[in-house]
Design a protein around this motif. Structure first.
Motif, mmCIF file in Angstrom:
data_model
loop_
_atom_site.group_PDB
_atom_site.id
_atom_site.type_symbol
_atom_site.label_atom_id
_atom_site.label_comp_id
_atom_site.label_asym_id
_atom_site.label_seq_id
_atom_site.Cartn_x
_atom_site.Cartn_y
_atom_site.Cartn_z
ATOM 1 N N GLY A 36 -58.081 -8.163 11.432
ATOM 2 C CA GLY A 36 -57.268 -8.072 12.648
ATOM 3 C C GLY A 36 -55.813 -7.719 12.393
ATOM 4 N N ARG A 37 -55.388 -7.808 11.145
ATOM 5 C CA ARG A 37 -53.973 -7.538 10.831
ATOM 6 C C ARG A 37 -53.794 -6.312 9.948
ATOM 7 N NH1 ARG A 37 -50.859 -10.486 14.412
ATOM 8 N NH2 ARG A 37 -51.777 -12.550 14.664
ATOM 9 N N VAL A 38 -54.830 -5.523 9.771
ATOM 10 C CA VAL A 38 -54.700 -4.319 8.932
ATOM 11 C C VAL A 38 -53.645 -3.373 9.516
ATOM 12 C CG1 VAL A 38 -55.914 -2.226 8.183
ATOM 13 C CG2 VAL A 38 -56.976 -4.451 7.837
ATOM 14 N N GLY A 39 -53.601 -3.294 10.842
ATOM 15 C CA GLY A 39 -52.600 -2.431 11.493
ATOM 16 C C GLY A 39 -51.178 -2.863 11.139
ATOM 17 N N TYR A 40 -50.968 -4.163 11.049
ATOM 18 C CA TYR A 40 -49.648 -4.701 10.663
ATOM 19 C C TYR A 40 -49.283 -4.258 9.249
ATOM 20 C CZ TYR A 40 -46.412 -8.461 9.126
ATOM 21 O OH TYR A 40 -45.359 -9.184 8.604
ATOM 22 N N LEU A 41 -50.254 -4.342 8.342
ATOM 23 C CA LEU A 41 -49.994 -3.961 6.948
ATOM 24 C C LEU A 41 -49.711 -2.459 6.854
ATOM 25 C CD1 LEU A 41 -52.814 -6.080 5.277
ATOM 26 C CD2 LEU A 41 -50.362 -6.610 5.407
ATOM 27 N N HIS A 42 -50.455 -1.698 7.654
ATOM 28 C CA HIS A 42 -50.256 -0.246 7.658
ATOM 29 C C HIS A 42 -48.855 0.085 8.181
ATOM 30 C CE1 HIS A 42 -51.270 3.907 7.615
ATOM 31 N NE2 HIS A 42 -51.205 4.046 8.923
ATOM 32 N N ARG A 43 -48.458 -0.631 9.204
ATOM 33 C CA ARG A 43 -47.121 -0.393 9.769
ATOM 34 C C ARG A 43 -46.030 -0.715 8.745
ATOM 35 N NH1 ARG A 43 -45.160 -1.289 15.876
ATOM 36 N NH2 ARG A 43 -43.001 -0.657 15.505
ATOM 37 N N VAL A 46 -47.390 -0.571 3.145
ATOM 38 C CA VAL A 46 -47.855 -0.870 1.787
ATOM 39 C C VAL A 46 -49.081 -0.022 1.440
ATOM 40 C CG1 VAL A 46 -46.892 -3.185 1.742
ATOM 41 C CG2 VAL A 46 -49.224 -2.849 2.593
ATOM 42 N N ASP A 47 -49.284 0.203 0.149
ATOM 43 C CA ASP A 47 -50.371 1.062 -0.325
ATOM 44 C C ASP A 47 -51.602 0.275 -0.737
ATOM 45 O OD1 ASP A 47 -48.694 3.715 -0.724
ATOM 46 O OD2 ASP A 47 -47.510 2.060 -1.538
ATOM 47 N N VAL A 48 -51.374 -0.943 -1.228
ATOM 48 C CA VAL A 48 -52.454 -1.715 -1.842
ATOM 49 C C VAL A 48 -52.409 -3.137 -1.306
ATOM 50 C CG1 VAL A 48 -53.363 -2.609 -4.037
ATOM 51 C CG2 VAL A 48 -52.185 -0.392 -3.992
ATOM 52 N N VAL A 49 -53.576 -3.691 -1.023
ATOM 53 C CA VAL A 49 -53.659 -5.121 -0.713
ATOM 54 C C VAL A 49 -54.328 -5.813 -1.886
ATOM 55 C CG1 VAL A 49 -54.729 -6.851 0.779
ATOM 56 C CG2 VAL A 49 -53.717 -4.802 1.779
ATOM 57 N N TRP A 50 -53.651 -6.793 -2.455
ATOM 58 C CA TRP A 50 -54.269 -7.678 -3.457
ATOM 59 C C TRP A 50 -54.721 -8.921 -2.699
ATOM 60 C CZ3 TRP A 50 -50.401 -10.925 -6.792
ATOM 61 C CH2 TRP A 50 -51.040 -12.100 -7.248
ATOM 62 N N LEU A 51 -56.031 -9.156 -2.784
ATOM 63 C CA LEU A 51 -56.632 -10.276 -2.076
ATOM 64 C C LEU A 51 -56.884 -11.408 -3.075
ATOM 65 C CD1 LEU A 51 -57.941 -11.147 0.635
ATOM 66 C CD2 LEU A 51 -60.048 -10.037 -0.136
ATOM 67 N N SER A 52 -56.208 -12.533 -2.889
ATOM 68 C CA SER A 52 -56.510 -13.701 -3.722
ATOM 69 C C SER A 52 -57.973 -14.102 -3.462
ATOM 70 C CB SER A 52 -55.539 -14.837 -3.401
ATOM 71 O OG SER A 52 -54.332 -14.677 -4.117
ATOM 72 N N PRO A 53 -58.580 -14.945 -4.320
ATOM 73 C CA PRO A 53 -60.048 -15.078 -4.316
ATOM 74 C C PRO A 53 -60.673 -15.484 -2.977
ATOM 75 C CG PRO A 53 -59.130 -16.089 -6.275
ATOM 76 C CD PRO A 53 -57.955 -15.690 -5.421
ATOM 77 N N LEU A 89 -59.225 -0.613 5.493
ATOM 78 C CA LEU A 89 -58.088 -0.260 4.641
ATOM 79 C C LEU A 89 -58.187 1.198 4.212
ATOM 80 C CD1 LEU A 89 -57.874 -3.493 2.448
ATOM 81 C CD2 LEU A 89 -56.159 -2.748 4.114
ATOM 82 N N HIS A 90 -59.366 1.580 3.743
ATOM 83 C CA HIS A 90 -59.550 2.956 3.275
ATOM 84 C C HIS A 90 -59.291 3.968 4.397
ATOM 85 C CE1 HIS A 90 -62.153 1.861 -0.506
ATOM 86 N NE2 HIS A 90 -60.910 1.439 -0.570
ATOM 87 N N ALA A 91 -59.695 3.598 5.612
ATOM 88 C CA ALA A 91 -59.495 4.523 6.741
ATOM 89 C C ALA A 91 -58.019 4.818 6.951
ATOM 90 C CB ALA A 91 -60.105 3.924 8.012
ATOM 91 N N ARG A 92 -57.156 3.903 6.512
ATOM 92 C CA ARG A 92 -55.710 4.120 6.672
ATOM 93 C C ARG A 92 -55.037 4.496 5.346
ATOM 94 N NH1 ARG A 92 -57.545 0.335 9.959
ATOM 95 N NH2 ARG A 92 -56.817 0.203 12.117
ATOM 96 N N GLY A 93 -55.838 4.860 4.379
ATOM 97 C CA GLY A 93 -55.265 5.299 3.102
ATOM 98 C C GLY A 93 -54.796 4.169 2.211
ATOM 99 N N MET A 94 -55.225 2.945 2.517
ATOM 100 C CA MET A 94 -54.818 1.810 1.678
ATOM 101 C C MET A 94 -55.966 1.403 0.748
ATOM 102 S SD MET A 94 -52.531 -0.606 4.186
ATOM 103 C CE MET A 94 -53.479 -0.496 5.679
ATOM 104 N N LYS A 95 -55.619 0.635 -0.288
ATOM 105 C CA LYS A 95 -56.608 0.232 -1.291
ATOM 106 C C LYS A 95 -56.756 -1.287 -1.298
ATOM 107 C CE LYS A 95 -55.451 4.265 -3.535
ATOM 108 N NZ LYS A 95 -56.268 5.231 -2.824
ATOM 109 N N LEU A 96 -57.858 -1.741 -1.867
ATOM 110 C CA LEU A 96 -58.066 -3.187 -2.015
ATOM 111 C C LEU A 96 -58.236 -3.545 -3.490
ATOM 112 C CD1 LEU A 96 -58.439 -5.875 -0.417
ATOM 113 C CD2 LEU A 96 -60.856 -5.620 -0.938
#
Ligand code: TEU
Length: 560
Positions: A36-43, A46-53, A89-96
């Motif tokens: 639900g917050r991917v749009g916020y990150l895109h805005r 940032v290029d990459v999201v590091w997801l803690s476990p 994420l990929h749809a907006r050019g971001m990585k995980l």
């Protein structure tokens, strides 16, 4: 497919899933909350999201104790949710980038259940079992070796008793880990942040260490930090997992205690180990024997700690840039001013960090200037490191528990883990239920709704810094020169390529500061790229500066 060097321009955003966004009202953040917050990150840009476990875990250490590497814990959602997050994420050019915790597993991982079941179980040797324990102390207090009653031997756990260390000497262990990593890459993840990856190779003689005064146990870092086979294991991992993939796999090694010369070896591209290290030198300032034994922090020491890595890795290696994460208190409280100069100091911290050479990490909420919460009692905390340290102090005659609680309010890992403040509502927009860790009461004024799209906000300042990195190669490629290293309040440096120069000057104090930079007078004609205080100030003009409290300015000029 990205060009091989592209990853150096990326900015990473760290999501600590427990505290990011809760979609189902159980008080704990989850994958659908992140979606639900991917749009916020895109805005933010940032290029990459590091997801803690987010893996299956009994949550002894909030997921850094994994019982199934190939499934999502129901607390966070399902594998299908994770697939959806990757697709969004990929749809907006971001990585995980996934967190890879392979120094240890949970004691509930089937590998450990088997290993502990009998001395002759085929998986016995997947962990460290000995008749006699070494006197090492655990990083979460108490001994690092625990007796398992059933088989009468001790096992090694550098962290909690529920996080037994895997035995990387055993090739079957390594192959099982590499297979699991390939499985994740095939599923679509773009890289790994590797938890304490410089602890996987131990001195196999497991010798006793020097005990702390008044204790039988002591720190044993020299027997497990950057051990004898560390480089060999990472090269083997590279050739078994990353080599020959279509896209670049981003690899980050979290390495407490790593030195600059070791880091050069880990990140020299020719050696095929890792892209970058995540080192600790600058976050180990400001305390003595342990992180709750607070000492004054002097700005020249902080500048020098950062500059060492700039110089040491110049041209040969690569470093991560961070002031905070889920193991650290809030950066604006620790290094800035979370009182009257909160907004300017948050922007100034970000400016200085992002304009060093290396990959910047935005820790969730830092882009909103989230600060430490007013915790006063031990019942305010959930973190195992904090709770175990306190429990040990309670047992010690004469311990000053009030002083310890005051230090915990400044340094506990939970200060970095309070829920992200999305809006001014009672659950801060994080949850409709009861949050697992208290929301900071200041969310009524410090929150995303009040900042996104608002000129002059901390969020928009971060957005500007990230955009600057994407637009101007000098931010990624420029070499680094620290100016005025001994100045107690000014942090100033140059970044330079053959084509352009950036000058960064920041006032790390609540007083007006004068400084004469050792630069030519032509700098007075350079253009201002970014400032931490709104409105033009007639006061700053390089090389002779007068900076207002927590003011920072970035200038740029082309080189002829
Ligand atoms: O942390 C590694 C580490 O050694 C320290 O950050 C330590 O956890 C502590 O904060 C020192 O005060 C990594 C993870 O980031 C952390 O969350 C885990 O608890 C730890 O490894 C064990 O997996």
């Amino acid at each position: 497919m990205s060009a091989p060097e592209d990853w150096r321009r990326w900015v990473v955003y760290q999501v600590y899933p427990r505290s990011f966004a809760d979609s189902d009202g159980d008080g704990v953040g989850d994958l659908r909350g992140i979606i639900g917050r991917v749009g916020y990150l895109h805005r933010l840009g940032v290029d990459v999201v590091w997801l803690s476990p987010v893996y299956r875990s009994p949550m002894d250490d909030n997921g850094y104790d994994i019982s199934d590497y190939q499934d999502v814990d129901p607390l966070f959602g399902t594998l299908a949710d994770l697939d959806e997050l990757i697709a969004e994420l990929h749809a907006r050019g971001m990585k995980l980038v996934m967190d890879l915790v392979v120094n240890h597993t949970s004691d509930e991982h089937p590998w450990f259940t088997e290993s502990r079941s009998s001395r002759d179980n085929p998986k016995r040797d997947w962990y460290w079992w000995r008749d006699r324990p070494a006197n090492w102390e655990s990083l979460f207090s108490g001994p690092a070796w625990t007796l398992d009653e059933q088989t009468g031997q001790y096992y090694l756990h550098l962290f909690s008793t529920r996080q037994p260390d895997l035995n990387w000497e055993n090739p079957e262990v390594r192959q099982a880990i590499y297979a699991m990593m390939r499985w994740w890459l095939d599923r679509g993840v773009d890289g790994f942040r590797m938890d304490v990856i410089n602890m996987i190779s131990k001195d196999t003689s497991l010798p006793d260490t020097t005990p702390r005064p008044g204790s039988r146990h002591g720190p044993a870092f020299q027997y497990f930090i950057c051990g004898p086979r560390n480089h060999e294991f990472l090269q083997e991992m590279y050739w078994s997992v990353f080599a020959g993939r279509d896209a670049h796999v981003l690899t980050v090694g979290e390495m407490p205690g790593v030195t600059v010369p070791e880091a050069v070896l880990f990140t020299d591209p020719a050696r095929h180990e890792l892209d970058m290290v995540f080192q600790f030198q600058h976050v180990q300032l400001g305390f003595g024997a342990n992180k709750f034994d607070l000492r004054p922090l002097h700005l020249p020491d902080l500048k020098a700690a950062m500059a060492d890595w700039q110089q040491g890795l110049a041209g040969r290696g690569w470093n991560s840039l961070y002031f905070g994460n889920h193991d650290q208190p809030r950066s604006v409280s620790r290094f800035g001013d979370d009182g009257p100069h909160r907004i300017a100091s948050a922007k100034t911290l970000a400016t200085v960090l992002h304009l060093h050479r290396g990959t910047p990490y935005v820790y969730e909420g830092d882009e909103l200037a989230m600060a430490n919460a007013p915790f006063t009692a031990i019942t305010d905390y959930r973190d195992i490191e904090t709770l175990r340290f306190y429990a040990e102090a309670v047992e010690r005659p004469g311990a000053d528990l009030a002083a310890l609680l005051a230090a915990m309010a400044r340094m506990s890992r939970d200060q970095g883990r309070t829920p992200v403040q999305w809006d001014a509502s009672p659950g801060a927009g994080f949850t409709t239920g009861t949050p697992w860790l208290a929301v900071n009461p200041d969310h009524t004024t410090v929150n995303a709704a009040a900042q996104v799209g608002v000129p002059g906000s901390v969020f928009e300042h971060y957005r500007g810094l990230i955009a600057l990195r994407h637009e101007d190669p000098v931010v990624t490629d420029g070499d680094f020169e620290l100016l005025l290293p001994d100045h107690p309040a000014i942090w100033a440096f140059l970044r330079r390529t053959a084509r352009a120069e950036l000058l960064v000057a920041a006032n790390f104090s609540a007083d007006v500061m004068d400084a004469a930079l050792p630069l030519d007078a032509d700098w007075a004609a350079a253009s201002v790229v970014l400032t931490s205080l709104n409105g033009d100030s007639p006061l700053q003009l390089p090389p002779d500066l007068k900076l207002r409290p927590w003011e920072s300015v970035v200038w740029r000029r082309a080189r002829s």
